[in-house]
Design an enzyme around this catalytic site. Structure first.
Site, PDB file in Angstrom:
ATOM      1  N   ASP A   1      -3.320  -2.103   6.988  1.00  0.00           N
ATOM      2  CA  ASP A   1      -2.839  -3.385   6.478  1.00  0.00           C
ATOM      3  C   ASP A   1      -2.512  -3.285   4.991  1.00  0.00           C
ATOM      4  OD1 ASP A   1      -2.310  -6.055   6.023  1.00  0.00           O
ATOM      5  OD2 ASP A   1      -4.430  -6.639   5.947  1.00  0.00           O
TER       6      ASP A   1
ATOM      7  N   SER B   1      -3.837  -6.295   2.455  1.00  0.00           N
ATOM      8  CA  SER B   1      -5.210  -6.477   1.983  1.00  0.00           C
ATOM      9  C   SER B   1      -5.690  -5.137   1.416  1.00  0.00           C
ATOM     10  CB  SER B   1      -6.136  -6.952   3.124  1.00  0.00           C
ATOM     11  OG  SER B   1      -6.266  -5.934   4.111  1.00  0.00           O
TER      12      SER B   1
ATOM     13  N   ASN C   1      -9.403  -4.035   1.580  1.00  0.00           N
ATOM     14  CA  ASN C   1     -10.759  -3.637   1.982  1.00  0.00           C
ATOM     15  C   ASN C   1     -10.761  -2.951   3.340  1.00  0.00           C
ATOM     16  OD1 ASN C   1     -11.254  -6.234   0.152  1.00  0.00           O
ATOM     17  ND2 ASN C   1     -13.114  -4.976   0.108  1.00  0.00           N
TER      18      ASN C   1
ATOM     19  N   TRP D   1     -13.098  -2.452   6.639  1.00  0.00           N
ATOM     20  CA  TRP D   1     -14.275  -2.937   7.341  1.00  0.00           C
ATOM     21  C   TRP D   1     -14.206  -2.537   8.807  1.00  0.00           C
ATOM     22  CZ3 TRP D   1     -13.814  -6.010  11.604  1.00  0.00           C
ATOM     23  CH2 TRP D   1     -12.642  -6.760  11.749  1.00  0.00           C
TER      24      TRP D   1
ATOM     25  N   TYR E   1      -8.570 -13.873   6.315  1.00  0.00           N
ATOM     26  CA  TYR E   1      -7.160 -13.595   6.536  1.00  0.00           C
ATOM     27  C   TYR E   1      -6.479 -14.867   6.992  1.00  0.00           C
ATOM     28  CZ  TYR E   1      -8.975  -8.809   6.670  1.00  0.00           C
ATOM     29  OH  TYR E   1      -9.615  -7.631   6.374  1.00  0.00           O
TER      30      TYR E   1
ATOM     31  N   ASP F   1       4.259  -6.154   4.274  1.00  0.00           N
ATOM     32  CA  ASP F   1       2.911  -6.325   4.830  1.00  0.00           C
ATOM     33  C   ASP F   1       2.853  -5.753   6.246  1.00  0.00           C
ATOM     34  OD1 ASP F   1       0.442  -7.124   5.679  1.00  0.00           O
ATOM     35  OD2 ASP F   1       0.764  -9.271   5.382  1.00  0.00           O
TER      36      ASP F   1
ATOM     37  N   THR G   1       1.184  -7.823   9.247  1.00  0.00           N
ATOM     38  CA  THR G   1       1.849  -9.015   9.802  1.00  0.00           C
ATOM     39  C   THR G   1       2.934  -8.562  10.777  1.00  0.00           C
ATOM     40  OG1 THR G   1       1.452 -10.291   7.790  1.00  0.00           O
ATOM     41  CG2 THR G   1       3.215 -11.065   9.245  1.00  0.00           C
TER      42      THR G   1
END
Length: 472
Positions: free
Chosen positions: A175, A178, A180, A182, A218, A360, A363
């Site tokens: 992505d 963003s 981070n 996780w 998000y 992005d 998306t």
């Protein structure tokens, strides 16, 4: 007085005469001595010639007494010859080495040992590489890698990522919107967590506890969890001491239906929650990739073999884009991958001038501010719904959409502006890939990247778009 002078001269003359006579006598004696020596030599030579090779009487008597002496003598001669050959061979070898080392070309011949049946191992190779790296000041470390993408119905592009030692494998969504990383944590009880792979800290020898609380939201979902530190690997590249989040809550249905176990944020650190350094920037800081950039190519269709790839540390995407030539444009805000979109056309109609846009990969569609959105959909001939979509018949003839970036026109074919979906009643319809967001910036998601490989260049703070499109 005159008489004295005459006497002195007479004495001098007498002395000279006597001296000369004595010298002549010495010379004659020396000549006679030399003649005698020469005569003796000649006499001995004549004696040898007269005697020839005949054995002496003593030799004859010895031969009679020792009938086997001839055989022994022959053996002795053969042994002597053999020894002489060995001696000559050794002398020749020494002479060759000496000759080689002292020749004008300064070439020395030295023997090299060769170990029979030697087996080369990976340890041998690694030791040799380490030796060369220390001597010449360079490294053999891999500085680029490729992660294959899997395409799910043109809506999700995922790849594999590992965390921990030994490696725990996860399916993640790359992505660029963003920053981070996780994955699902061990204590999460949400429905979404039960469907996905969990990270197990106790099974990793490189896990480091952090414990700081983590929350991220998000547009389509949110989650909470805790930060942790461990080794992260993707595309054959490894980052050590990477901070990431373990989810403890994944509420709602967004992640329940997702085909991924977590998200890999690939934006700038400035938008990272808790100021965590993103994976790609750590790759750069740890010299894992060089140069500091990555490229994403997405392919259409629903099979994993046509999903595309992420290229870390390079942009050799010709297999997907048809060319390694890119149009670059500078990043205008170092957070998202944001740039200036110079103009948008639908057919021959200009629907937008200069506007800010974001690339992005997280998306699936594209977004546009309300004014631009309505202009686009009016020309496409679709019907807006209350849920924010614009429906149309899949047989609708849709004009091409052109976006001007860095002075280059990027054309999306009209049919690529439609996305097939199924309604709750099982009916197949088409919707516009452009959806509405009230304000700037525009978002160019997978619907755009799928047709133009994109380079995300941290080193030069720029974005590149492949100059050649491919068929999907």
């Amino acid at each position: 007085m005159r008489f004295s002078i005459i006497v002195l001269c007479a004495l001098i003359c007498l002395f000279v005469i006597l001296t000369e006579a004595r010298q002549k006598k010495v010379n004659r004696a020396a000549s006679r001595s030399l003649a005698v020596r020469n005569g003796n030599k000649k006499q001995r030579s004549n004696v040898r010639q007269r005697n020839g090779n005949k054995p002496s009487a003593k030799s004859k008597n010895l031969k009679k007494r020792r009938p086997n002496a001839g055989k022994k003598k022959k053996k002795s001669k053969n042994l002597a010859k053999k020894n002489r050959r060995k001696s000559n061979s050794a002398k020749n070898r020494k002479a060759k080495v000496k000759s080689s080392s002292t020749s004008s070309s300064s070439i020395a011949t030295l023997p090299l040992d060769f170990q029979q049946n030697f087996v080369r191992t990976t340890d041998n190779l690694r030791s040799e590489k380490a030796f060369l790296a220390r001597r010449y000041g360079f490294g053999f470390a891999k500085t680029s890698g490729t992660a294959r993408l899997k395409n799910t119905a043109n809506m999700e592009y995922t790849c594999k990522l590992s965390i921990g030692t030994p490696k725990q494998r996860f399916t993640i969504l790359p992505d660029t919107g963003s920053s981070n990383l996780w994955v699902t944590g061990p204590q999460c009880k949400s429905k979404a967590c039960r469907k996905h792979m969990r990270y197990r800290p106790t099974k990793s020898s490189t896990y480091i506890e952090d414990g700081e609380e983590f929350e991220i939201e998000y547009e389509s979902g949110a989650l909470a969890g805790y930060l942790a530190i461990d080794t992260v690997s993707i595309a054959g590249l490894t980052v050590t001491n990477q901070t990431f989040a373990m989810s403890s809550k994944e509420p709602g249905s967004t992640f329940t239906t997702a085909n991924f176990d977590g998200i890999l944020g690939m934006g700038y650190k400035s938008i990272s929650v808790d100021g965590v350094t993103p994976v790609v920037q750590n790759m750069c800081a740890q010299d894992v990739i060089s140069p500091c950039r990555f490229a994403i190519c997405m392919k259409g269709g629903g099979s994993s073999s046509r999903g595309g790839a992420i290229f870390f540390g390079n942009s050799s995407t010709s297999a997907y884009s048809g060319s390694n030539s890119y149009t670059y444009t500078p990043v205008t805000t170092k957070g998202y991958w944001q740039f200036t979109l110079q103009a948008v056309y639908v057919g021959s109609t200009k629907v937008s001038g200069s506007v800010q846009a974001i690339v992005d990969s997280g998306t699936s569609l594209m977004t546009a501010p309300t004014a631009i959105y309505k202009k686009i959909n009016k020309i496409l001939g679709c019907k807006e719904t209350s849920s924010g979509e614009c429906w149309m018949k899949c047989s609708t003839d849709v004009p091409d959409v052109t976006m001007v970036i860095g002075g280059t026109e990027f054309v999306l074919k009209g049919k690529k502006m439609m996305l097939k979906v199924k309604t709750s009643k099982g009916k197949t319809v088409c919707i516009s890939v452009v959806t509405e967001v009230p304000d700037e910036p525009m978002i160019l998601g997978d619907a755009f990247i799928r047709h133009f490989c994109t380079v995300f260049d941290f080193a030069n703070n720029r974005i590149g778009f492949a100059a050649t499109t491919y068929k999907t």
